[in-house]
Design a protein around this motif. Structure first.
Motif, short mmCIF file in Angstrom:
data_model
loop_
_atom_site.label_atom_id
_atom_site.label_comp_id
_atom_site.label_asym_id
_atom_site.label_seq_id
_atom_site.Cartn_x
_atom_site.Cartn_y
_atom_site.Cartn_z
N ARG A 58 0.82 -1.22 0.00
CA ARG A 58 0.00 0.00 0.00
C ARG A 58 0.85 1.26 0.00
NH1 ARG A 58 -5.26 -0.56 0.25
NH2 ARG A 58 -6.13 -2.61 0.77
N GLU A 59 2.03 1.18 0.57
CA GLU A 59 2.90 2.36 0.56
C GLU A 59 3.33 2.69 -0.87
OE1 GLU A 59 7.14 3.95 2.46
OE2 GLU A 59 6.39 1.95 2.97
N LEU A 60 3.72 1.67 -1.62
CA LEU A 60 4.09 1.88 -3.02
C LEU A 60 2.88 2.35 -3.82
CD1 LEU A 60 6.12 1.62 -5.35
CD2 LEU A 60 5.44 -0.79 -5.57
N LEU A 61 1.74 1.75 -3.57
CA LEU A 61 0.53 2.13 -4.29
C LEU A 61 0.17 3.59 -4.03
CD1 LEU A 61 -1.64 0.73 -6.09
CD2 LEU A 61 -3.04 0.54 -4.03
N GLY A 62 0.39 4.04 -2.79
CA GLY A 62 0.07 5.43 -2.44
C GLY A 62 0.91 6.43 -3.21
N LYS A 63 2.10 6.02 -3.65
CA LYS A 63 2.98 6.92 -4.40
C LYS A 63 2.59 7.00 -5.88
CE LYS A 63 6.93 5.96 -1.37
NZ LYS A 63 8.29 5.38 -1.29
N PHE A 64 1.70 6.12 -6.30
CA PHE A 64 1.29 6.08 -7.71
C PHE A 64 0.20 7.12 -7.95
CE2 PHE A 64 -0.53 3.13 -11.24
CZ PHE A 64 0.07 3.93 -12.21
N SER A 65 0.59 8.37 -7.93
CA SER A 65 -0.37 9.48 -8.01
C SER A 65 -0.89 9.71 -9.42
CB SER A 65 0.26 10.77 -7.49
OG SER A 65 1.43 11.10 -8.23
N SER A 66 -0.24 9.11 -10.43
CA SER A 66 -0.64 9.36 -11.82
C SER A 66 -1.61 8.32 -12.36
CB SER A 66 0.61 9.40 -12.72
OG SER A 66 1.30 8.17 -12.66
N PHE A 67 -2.11 7.43 -11.50
CA PHE A 67 -3.02 6.37 -11.95
C PHE A 67 -4.23 6.96 -12.68
CE2 PHE A 67 -6.92 3.90 -11.29
CZ PHE A 67 -6.57 2.72 -11.93
N ASP A 68 -4.60 6.30 -13.78
CA ASP A 68 -5.75 6.72 -14.56
C ASP A 68 -6.44 5.46 -15.08
OD1 ASP A 68 -6.95 9.27 -16.21
OD2 ASP A 68 -6.95 7.46 -17.46
N PRO A 69 -7.72 5.24 -14.77
CA PRO A 69 -8.38 4.00 -15.17
C PRO A 69 -8.53 3.83 -16.68
CG PRO A 69 -9.97 5.55 -14.24
CD PRO A 69 -8.61 6.12 -14.00
N GLU A 70 -8.54 4.93 -17.41
CA GLU A 70 -8.73 4.85 -18.86
C GLU A 70 -7.42 4.66 -19.60
OE1 GLU A 70 -10.53 7.53 -22.55
OE2 GLU A 70 -10.71 8.24 -20.48
N LEU A 71 -6.38 5.40 -19.18
CA LEU A 71 -5.10 5.37 -19.89
C LEU A 71 -4.05 4.53 -19.19
CD1 LEU A 71 -4.82 9.14 -20.90
CD2 LEU A 71 -5.59 7.23 -22.31
N VAL A 211 -0.10 -0.87 -15.75
CA VAL A 211 -1.05 -1.72 -16.48
C VAL A 211 -1.84 -0.80 -17.41
CG1 VAL A 211 -2.94 -3.36 -16.32
CG2 VAL A 211 -1.17 -3.31 -14.54
N LYS A 212 -2.00 -1.16 -18.66
CA LYS A 212 -2.53 -0.24 -19.65
C LYS A 212 -3.49 -0.93 -20.61
CE LYS A 212 0.13 0.50 -23.32
NZ LYS A 212 -0.25 -0.56 -24.29
N PRO A 213 -4.28 -0.14 -21.33
CA PRO A 213 -5.06 -0.69 -22.45
C PRO A 213 -4.17 -0.86 -23.67
CG PRO A 213 -5.42 1.67 -22.26
CD PRO A 213 -4.51 1.30 -21.14
N ARG A 214 -4.67 -1.52 -24.67
CA ARG A 214 -3.94 -1.63 -25.93
C ARG A 214 -4.95 -1.85 -27.05
NH1 ARG A 214 -1.31 -7.32 -27.63
NH2 ARG A 214 -1.54 -6.15 -29.58
N TYR A 215 -4.46 -1.78 -28.27
CA TYR A 215 -5.28 -2.08 -29.44
C TYR A 215 -4.84 -3.40 -30.05
CZ TYR A 215 -6.95 2.80 -29.64
OH TYR A 215 -7.52 4.02 -29.36
N GLY A 220 -8.91 -6.47 -39.72
CA GLY A 220 -8.38 -5.24 -40.31
C GLY A 220 -8.78 -3.97 -39.60
N GLU A 221 -9.56 -4.07 -38.52
CA GLU A 221 -10.02 -2.90 -37.78
C GLU A 221 -9.41 -2.88 -36.38
OE1 GLU A 221 -11.94 -0.47 -39.01
OE2 GLU A 221 -12.05 -1.49 -40.96
N LEU A 222 -9.07 -1.69 -35.92
CA LEU A 222 -8.53 -1.55 -34.57
C LEU A 222 -9.63 -1.80 -33.54
CD1 LEU A 222 -6.20 1.59 -34.76
CD2 LEU A 222 -5.49 -0.78 -34.35
N GLU A 223 -9.33 -2.64 -32.58
CA GLU A 223 -10.24 -2.88 -31.47
C GLU A 223 -9.50 -2.60 -30.17
OE1 GLU A 223 -12.35 -6.65 -29.21
OE2 GLU A 223 -12.18 -6.70 -31.41
N ARG A 224 -10.09 -1.77 -29.35
CA ARG A 224 -9.44 -1.41 -28.08
C ARG A 224 -9.72 -2.47 -27.01
NH1 ARG A 224 -8.88 4.15 -24.73
NH2 ARG A 224 -8.88 3.25 -22.64
N ILE A 225 -8.65 -2.92 -26.36
CA ILE A 225 -8.75 -3.81 -25.22
C ILE A 225 -8.50 -2.97 -23.98
CG2 ILE A 225 -7.87 -5.88 -24.09
CD1 ILE A 225 -9.18 -6.39 -26.81
N ASP A 226 -9.54 -2.73 -23.18
CA ASP A 226 -9.40 -1.86 -22.01
C ASP A 226 -8.51 -2.49 -20.95
OD1 ASP A 226 -10.99 0.22 -22.97
OD2 ASP A 226 -12.85 -0.73 -22.26
#
Length: 430
Positions: A58-71, A211-215, A220-226
């Protein structure tokens, strides 16, 4: 006496066996010590994975201030951080602290020029840490120098460890709030690996929070994997998402497993002289820290950096192969960038810049992405491309001179950023 004839030979046999038993015990002890020392050494070597799911507390997690659920992560708005680049030796006076500041949009500040909605031309940049300009101050970024050249604000939406995919995702989220006439996407060649990644640890061992999303391409079409992580707390139990991570992260099978340390650790460690050298330099750095002064005769920090760069050559060759096998996904993302530009009415510019580890390799072998930019030029009439290697080749061949001298290693110096700004400003002015 009864038993006398039995005990004599028995004791004699035991006494004769004692040296062999002692030798066996000593041998086992040495093997155990070597295994422990080797494992501890391998843990510190960046080219080796020793755990698939390292603990996240949890200490390490608390330092992760840039977390973003979408990106996955993103620089947060209205922040100012000072970063010790490590540009000093133990016991020396601190020489380099850089300041990273973001404005209300989450863009790194551009001291040269404030935003002006009535400006003749507006510019924004998206990309990775080379776009963000890590290891230099706010007034030493290429965006700052570019704003001086163009007399207009240049927004900086670079994100550390971003790939072309995340840069495009951030562009689509940010652009409606801040439309600009020109959009520059600035990334390094490592994007070819990053667009195939879901959990950075599988390719950049120890990068366990990313941990991130990807395409992916479907018909032949881009599909986003959240991203499988909706809440920051989910990072505390990534092992429960193991099946998803292993399925969608290309590097699990092709990079992580081949570099995963297994018993006997001693063999894994001693079979590679570069690993041994790196560990010895690491030990020297630790001794200097304890002594609080440098050891004369060798710069352990510089020697370790060079050792790391030598080990990184395997990763560069791996990325070179990825351009041969997965360039179609890279091309599809560029096509999406061009289509979005047409939809929104801005001029798209794609610029490839160079990490230090690639610069040293490519000086001998040529760009790992081959003629990619030439093909993009031919394919997309509306896309401007810039291969920064063509503009940043020192006459003496000393590619290291383009980068900061110490620190995390491999980001461009203020002087190089000034040159980059001139090249990119020319795209707008011409």
């Amino acid at each position: 006496m009864p038993g006398k004839s039995t005990w004599g030979p028995f004791l004699y046999h035991r006494i004769r066996m004692f040296p062999f038993l002692a030798l066996a015990v000593v041998t086992v002890g040495i093997v155990v010590v070597l295994e422990v020392v080797s494992y501890r050494a391998l843990e510190r070597i960046p080219s080796v994975a020793t755990e698939e799911f390292p603990e996240i507390d949890r200490e390490l997690l608390g330092k992760f201030s840039s977390f973003d659920p979408e990106l996955g992560w993103v620089p947060q708005p209205d922040q100012e951080k000072q970063k010790d680049t490590g540009d000093h030796l133990p016991g020396e006076e601190l020489r380099t602290v850089v300041t990273y500041s973001t404005d209300e949009y989450g863009s790194r500040v551009c001291p040269a020029k404030d935003r002006d909605t009535d400006a003749d031309v507006t510019v924004s940049t998206y990309g990775d840490s080379y776009c963000f300009c890590r290891e230099v101050n706010n007034d030493e970024t290429f965006q700052h120098y570019m704003a001086q050249e163009l007399d207009t604000h240049v927004a900086n939406y670079g994100g550390g460890n971003y790939g072309l995919d995340q840069a495009l995702m951030r562009l689509k989220r940010q652009y409606p709030e801040e439309p600009t006439d020109y959009v520059f996407v600035v990334v390094t060649a490592s994007s070819i690996a990053r667009i195939l990644s879901v959990w950075k640890h599988y390719q950049e061992f120890g990068n366990i929070l990313a941990v991130k999303p990807r395409y992916v391409l479907e018909d032949g079409e881009l599909e986003r994997i959240d991203s499988p992580v909706d809440e920051k707390e989910d990072l505390l139990d990534l092992e429960s998402k193991a099946d998803f991570l292993r399925e969608y992260d290309f590097h699990y099978d092709h990079w992580f497993k081949p570099h995963y340390a297994t018993r006997p650790y001693t063999t894994d460690f001693l079979d590679d002289a570069e690993k041994v050298r790196y560990a010895l330099y690491e030990a020297g750095i630790e001794i200097e820290k304890r002594l609080e002064r440098p050891i004369p005769g060798i710069d352990f920090d510089q020697a370790q950096t060079q050792s790391m760069l030598r080990m990184e050559q395997a990763r560069v060759r791996y990325h070179e192969r990825l351009f041969e096998t997965h360039e179609y996904l890279f091309d599809a993302l560029i096509a999406e960038f061009v289509d979005y530009a047409e939809e929104q009415g801005f001029t798209p510019v794609f610029a490839m810049v160079q990490q230090l580890r690639y610069a040293k390799y490519e000086a001998e072998h040529g760009p790992i992405y081959g003629d990619l930019l030439d093909r993009l030029d031919e394919r997309y009439d509306d896309l401007e491309t810039v291969d920064m290697v063509e503009h940043l080749s020192p006459d003496d061949g000393d590619v290291e001179s383009l980068y900061v001298e110490r620190g995390e290693g491999g980001h461009y110096s203020p002087e190089t950023n000034r040159e980059i700004a001139k090249v990119l400003a020319d795209v707008v002015e011409s």
